[in-house]
Design a protein around this motif. Structure first.
Motif, PDB file in Angstrom:
ATOM      1  N   LEU A  99     -33.433-101.669 -83.515  1.00 19.52           N
ATOM      2  CA  LEU A  99     -33.472-102.772 -84.487  1.00 19.52           C
ATOM      3  C   LEU A  99     -34.950-103.057 -84.731  1.00 19.52           C
ATOM      4  N   PRO A 100     -35.495-102.583 -85.857  1.00 18.86           N
ATOM      5  CA  PRO A 100     -36.966-102.568 -86.026  1.00 18.86           C
ATOM      6  C   PRO A 100     -37.524-103.948 -86.331  1.00 18.86           C
ATOM      7  N   GLU A 101     -38.801-104.054 -86.144  1.00 15.54           N
ATOM      8  CA  GLU A 101     -39.618-105.209 -86.496  1.00 15.54           C
ATOM      9  C   GLU A 101     -39.313-105.588 -87.944  1.00 15.54           C
ATOM     10  N   GLY A 102     -39.116-106.854 -88.205  1.00 11.70           N
ATOM     11  CA  GLY A 102     -38.898-107.283 -89.598  1.00 11.70           C
ATOM     12  C   GLY A 102     -37.442-107.304 -89.995  1.00 11.70           C
ATOM     13  N   LEU A 103     -36.556-107.081 -89.018  1.00 13.47           N
ATOM     14  CA  LEU A 103     -35.123-107.063 -89.324  1.00 13.47           C
ATOM     15  C   LEU A 103     -34.640-108.428 -89.814  1.00 13.47           C
ATOM     16  N   SER A 104     -35.048-109.471 -89.079  1.00 18.62           N
ATOM     17  CA  SER A 104     -34.619-110.819 -89.450  1.00 18.62           C
ATOM     18  C   SER A 104     -35.113-111.186 -90.844  1.00 18.62           C
ATOM     19  N   ASP A 105     -36.372-110.816 -91.126  1.00 20.93           N
ATOM     20  CA  ASP A 105     -36.939-111.108 -92.452  1.00 20.93           C
ATOM     21  C   ASP A 105     -36.157-110.387 -93.530  1.00 20.93           C
ATOM     22  N   ALA A 106     -35.870-109.137 -93.261  1.00 25.11           N
ATOM     23  CA  ALA A 106     -35.153-108.344 -94.258  1.00 25.11           C
ATOM     24  C   ALA A 106     -33.785-108.951 -94.542  1.00 25.11           C
ATOM     25  N   ILE A 107     -33.141-109.425 -93.474  1.00 29.08           N
ATOM     26  CA  ILE A 107     -31.829-110.024 -93.666  1.00 29.08           C
ATOM     27  C   ILE A 107     -31.948-111.305 -94.476  1.00 29.08           C
ATOM     28  N   ALA A 108     -32.937-112.085 -94.105  1.00 27.32           N
ATOM     29  CA  ALA A 108     -33.140-113.356 -94.801  1.00 27.32           C
ATOM     30  C   ALA A 108     -33.385-113.108 -96.278  1.00 27.32           C
ATOM     31  N   SER A 109     -34.190-112.076 -96.591  1.00 28.84           N
ATOM     32  CA  SER A 109     -34.532-111.831 -97.996  1.00 28.84           C
ATOM     33  C   SER A 109     -33.562-110.843 -98.639  1.00 28.84           C
ATOM     34  N   LYS A 110     -32.574-110.424 -97.875  1.00 31.08           N
ATOM     35  CA  LYS A 110     -31.566-109.463 -98.355  1.00 31.08           C
ATOM     36  C   LYS A 110     -32.208-108.210 -98.947  1.00 31.08           C
ATOM     37  N   GLU A 111     -33.231-107.722 -98.183  1.00 30.82           N
ATOM     38  CA  GLU A 111     -33.870-106.477 -98.620  1.00 30.82           C
ATOM     39  C   GLU A 111     -33.358-105.319 -97.767  1.00 30.82           C
ATOM     40  N   PRO A 112     -33.168-104.166 -98.389  1.00 33.48           N
ATOM     41  CA  PRO A 112     -32.673-103.021 -97.608  1.00 33.48           C
ATOM     42  C   PRO A 112     -33.648-102.633 -96.495  1.00 33.48           C
ATOM     43  N   LEU A 113     -33.077-102.216 -95.383  1.00 28.11           N
ATOM     44  CA  LEU A 113     -33.915-101.812 -94.266  1.00 28.11           C
ATOM     45  C   LEU A 113     -33.212-100.664 -93.525  1.00 28.11           C
ATOM     46  N   ASP A 114     -34.023 -99.709 -93.078  1.00 33.50           N
ATOM     47  CA  ASP A 114     -33.435 -98.584 -92.326  1.00 33.50           C
ATOM     48  C   ASP A 114     -33.307 -98.937 -90.851  1.00 33.50           C
ATOM     49  N   ILE A 115     -32.130 -98.650 -90.311  1.00 35.10           N
ATOM     50  CA  ILE A 115     -31.914 -98.810 -88.869  1.00 35.10           C
ATOM     51  C   ILE A 115     -31.901 -97.409 -88.255  1.00 35.10           C
ATOM     52  N   PRO A 116     -32.946 -97.045 -87.542  1.00 35.49           N
ATOM     53  CA  PRO A 116     -32.959 -95.680 -86.962  1.00 35.49           C
ATOM     54  C   PRO A 116     -31.971 -95.556 -85.805  1.00 35.49           C
ATOM     55  N   VAL A 117     -31.247 -94.445 -85.813  1.00 33.47           N
ATOM     56  CA  VAL A 117     -30.338 -94.125 -84.701  1.00 33.47           C
ATOM     57  C   VAL A 117     -30.683 -92.723 -84.207  1.00 33.47           C
ATOM     58  N   TYR A 118     -30.975 -92.634 -82.920  1.00 35.05           N
ATOM     59  CA  TYR A 118     -31.270 -91.316 -82.335  1.00 35.05           C
ATOM     60  C   TYR A 118     -30.024 -90.813 -81.615  1.00 35.05           C
ATOM     61  N   TYR A 119     -29.725 -89.524 -81.796  1.00 35.01           N
ATOM     62  CA  TYR A 119     -28.619 -88.949 -81.011  1.00 35.01           C
ATOM     63  C   TYR A 119     -28.864 -87.464 -80.808  1.00 35.01           C
ATOM     64  N   ASP A 120     -28.125 -86.930 -79.884  1.00 37.46           N
ATOM     65  CA  ASP A 120     -28.263 -85.511 -79.552  1.00 37.46           C
ATOM     66  C   ASP A 120     -27.157 -84.746 -80.259  1.00 37.46           C
ATOM     67  N   PRO A 121     -27.507 -83.943 -81.274  1.00 34.20           N
ATOM     68  CA  PRO A 121     -26.449 -83.247 -82.025  1.00 34.20           C
ATOM     69  C   PRO A 121     -25.677 -82.225 -81.180  1.00 34.20           C
ATOM     70  N   ALA A 122     -26.199 -81.906 -79.997  1.00 38.84           N
ATOM     71  CA  ALA A 122     -25.506 -80.897 -79.179  1.00 38.84           C
ATOM     72  C   ALA A 122     -24.156 -81.404 -78.665  1.00 38.84           C
ATOM     73  N   SER A 123     -24.127 -82.700 -78.347  1.00 42.30           N
ATOM     74  CA  SER A 123     -22.833 -83.205 -77.883  1.00 42.30           C
ATOM     75  C   SER A 123     -22.101 -83.803 -79.081  1.00 42.30           C
ATOM     76  N   GLN A 124     -21.511 -82.879 -79.838  1.00 42.77           N
ATOM     77  CA  GLN A 124     -21.022 -83.203 -81.179  1.00 42.77           C
ATOM     78  C   GLN A 124     -19.972 -84.310 -81.258  1.00 42.77           C
ATOM     79  N   THR A 125     -18.833 -84.046 -80.654  1.00 40.24           N
ATOM     80  CA  THR A 125     -17.700 -84.957 -80.867  1.00 40.24           C
ATOM     81  C   THR A 125     -18.035 -86.390 -80.486  1.00 40.24           C
ATOM     82  N   ALA A 126     -18.572 -86.513 -79.281  1.00 42.77           N
ATOM     83  CA  ALA A 126     -18.879 -87.863 -78.811  1.00 42.77           C
ATOM     84  C   ALA A 126     -19.876 -88.539 -79.735  1.00 42.77           C
TER      85      ALA A 126
END
Lengths: 361, 300
Positions: A99-126
């Motif tokens: 949940l990056p810096e500036g999330l609350s501000d972005a929500i307040a101003s209803k501006e789009p924001l990217d939420i990065p999600v890291y995952y390991d593509p090797a364990s596919q199904t899960a």
């Protein structure tokens, strides 16, 4: 009728006094269930470890973090990005959400924001399951912020009320396997042995009708089948809490059909085996592929494509499939009527071969 | 007397081998009929054809006037059978085995009586697989008696029995005849055939080479007595020249002189220098008859 019962009781005594037969027919399937049940039977922990890195300190970020923590299957770990990524690499996390810096501000101003999600593509199904849950959480947050009314709502209604464990998958298969082995070993060998030692010849000079001999033998096999099934079912239900959810009459029907089919297959083995040794070889030739290729111990998807014609031909594939559906509601490989039809086909073919080739000496 | 068994021109082949080469005979009610011959002569094949276990290639067989084959089901309850191989359920006891077989017949002898008869008392709770060969043979004999049949087919009934058990079996067979049973037995013991049988068919290579009472067979072939001894080296010519001697047979160290004047032959033998051991005189036996007819011994 007197001869029939005497013969039946004699068969029972012969069987009960044969420690080897007793072991293979009754102890072996029980042993398999206990072994696999002990290894795989415990409740599996299906929660996913998620790393959550909260870089924003606003109130909205706290709310989003809370939304993640409320997902029942998520086991949320909060931490710094670097240590969470390290944990992900080690396989201790399924995904890491930032949940990056500036999330609350972005929500307040209803501006789009990217939420990065890291995952390991090797364990596919899960990962895919985890990603879609994360997506759902974010969409829900989004909807609340925008205040859009929910028009279509998913009404989830599970039919199982529980998850399918390995032991649930295994029990019907082992019951099917026990019936198969009762046929190819338990039926074929006593008969070949009686024939080889010329006991059948000796019976042949008495007025005993052959049909009476066969009927008494088949009745004993059916009785053994009943005991096997009852024993395995009791262990599965009492020890490993396997719940039988299907129809008992369907279950009984498939047990009867399966037992009949494999007993008939045993008579085929007895018919085509010239000697006891040949009988053992032929039985093994049937037993081993069926045990490992018909989806008893592991799902069919793991079997290579080129083996599928063999898999599709084996009666145990269909009995296992039918019993899994009927007993624990497993998803179907084939519709039940197809399972019944294939087993019935095998039964008719086996009877035809036995009638044609069975030898008394 | 009524014919119980009638065999006409029976032929049975196994592939290239002709086991029975066209034999005919009858067995009459109340007699003990023996088939004597060496192993492989065709005795078992013959008796198994009569029992309906083997299908003849040629010829006709009837039992009680009923043709074997089409009428076998009517014949089976009325015959008692002992097969040569005593194959039984291995894990049943003696009593259970007898009770099982008894249940196949509309009427049967009491199981206790059977156990007593064949001398298995005290072993009735033993499993078949725990029995000695001789005990198993006796159980198999008891099974032939189980249905109190009109005719008994006994294939080598005393094979593998010790002398005591053999005499016991002979006693039972004789007792059965006294009860009015007909008995058909095969044997390669000439003593058995001589002691028990009213009539004997000598069979060799699938042919009946002689058929009569043991007495008549011996008398028909030998007016002589047999002087038997063992010697290291013998001069056959010299023996042949002895008074009374009609025929000399040397079989290893054993020498048999067939003589019409046994005292004269013995007197002459005394003058021989060779050491003669185990010298005795006996009458001719079925063994001698078989030897004379075939040039071979019964047990080779």
């Amino acid at each position: 009728m007197r001869a029939f019962w005497k013969l039946f009781v004699s068969n029972v005594k012969e069987f009960v006094r044969d420690k080897m037969a007793l072991f293979w027919m009754l102890a072996f399937p029980v042993f398999i269930i206990l072994l696999f049940g002990a290894v795989f039977g415990r409740e599996e922990d299906t929660s996913f470890d998620i790393g959550l890195v909260v870089e924003d300190s606003g109130p909205a970020a706290t709310g989003v973090a809370k939304a993640f923590e409320q997902v029942p299957v998520f086991n949320v770990h909060r931490g710094e990005l670097s240590e969470e990524l390290e944990a992900l690499k080690k396989g201790d996390r399924r995904a890491v959400v930032v949940l990056p810096e500036g999330l609350s501000d972005a929500i307040a101003s209803k501006e789009p924001l990217d939420i990065p999600v890291y995952y390991d593509p090797a364990s596919q199904t899960a990962s895919q399951i985890v990603l879609s849950i994360i997506r759902r959480v974010l969409e829900e947050v989004d909807r609340r912020i925008s205040g859009a009314p929910r028009i279509l709502r998913l009404s989830e209604q599970t039919i199982l009320g529980r998850r399918m464990r390995y032991i649930d998958y295994l029990l019907p298969g082992v019951i099917a396997m026990a019936l198969m082995q009762l046929g190819v070993f338990g039926t074929a060998h006593p008969i070949i042995s009686l024939r080889e030692r010329q006991v059948l010849r000796r019976l042949g000079v008495t007025p005993l009708p052959r049909s009476t001999f066969l009927a008494a033998d088949v009745l004993l096999r059916l009785l053994i089948a009943l005991i096997q099934v009852a024993l395995l079912l009791a262990i599965g239900m009492l020890l490993f809490k396997v719940q039988v959810i299907g129809s008992w009459s369907l279950f009984a029907g498939f047990i009867a059909l399966g037992a009949a089919t494999f007993i008939a297959l045993g008579f085929v083995v007895a018919s085509v085996s010239p000697t006891e040794e040949a009988g053992v070889a032929i039985s093994q030739l049937l037993n081993l592929p069926m045990m490992f290729l018909s989806g008893i111990f592991f799902p069919m998807e793991m079997i290579p494509e080129w083996m599928m014609p063999v898999v599709k031909a084996m009666p145990l594939t269909y009995l296992g499939d039918a019993l899994r559906q009927v007993m624990v509601g497993a998803s179907a490989l084939h519709p039940l009527h197809l399972d019944a039809a294939v087993l019935g086909g095998w039964l008719i073919i086996c009877i035809a071969i036995s009638v044609r080739f069975f030898r008394w000496e | 007397m009524d014919k119980i068994v009638e065999v006409k021109n029976l032929v049975k082949r196994y592939g290239e081998i002709t086991a029975v080469a066209g034999i005919s005979f009858e067995v009459y009610e109340g007699e003990i009929f023996g088939m004597l011959g060496p192993n492989g002569a065709g005795k078992t094949t013959t008796v198994e054809c009569i029992e309906g276990l083997r299908i003849p290639d040629e010829g006709r067989i009837s039992v009680f006037g009923l043709p074997v084959g089409p009428q076998s089901e009517a014949i089976k309850p009325r015959i008692g059978v002992q097969l040569q191989t005593t194959a039984l359920y291995r894990r049943l006891t003696v009593r259970e085995t007898l009770e099982l077989f008894a249940s196949f017949y509309p009427r049967h002898r009491p199981v206790d009586e059977l156990i007593e008869m064949v001398g298995l008392k005290g072993r009735e709770k033993a499993l078949v697989k725990e029995l000695s060969g001789g005990q198993r043979q006796r159980l198999s004999f008891a099974l032939a008696l189980v249905n109190d049949a009109e005719i008994l087919f006994l294939d080598e009934p005393t094979l593998g029995l010790d002398p005591q058990a053999r005499r016991n079996a002979w006693d039972i067979i004789t007792a059965m005849r006294k009860e009015g049973k007909t008995i058909f037995l095969t044997t390669h013991y000439m003593e058995e055939a001589e002691r028990l049988c009213d009539r004997v068919a000598i069979i060799d290579y699938g042919h009946i080479i002689a058929l009569d009472s043991p007495e008549a067979l011996i008398k028909g072939h030998f007016k002589e007595r047999a002087v038997v001894f063992e010697a290291e080296e013998v001069d056959e010519g010299a023996l042949q020249a002895l008074p009374g001697v009609t025929h000399v047979r040397c079989d290893g160290p054993e020498v048999t002189l067939y003589t019409t004047d046994a005292p004269a032959t013995l007197a002459a033998l005394v003058s021989f220098e060779e050491v003669l051991s185990d010298l005795h005189v006996r009458r001719a036996t079925l063994e001698d008859v078989f030897l004379k007819l075939t040039g071979r011994r019964l047990r080779d």
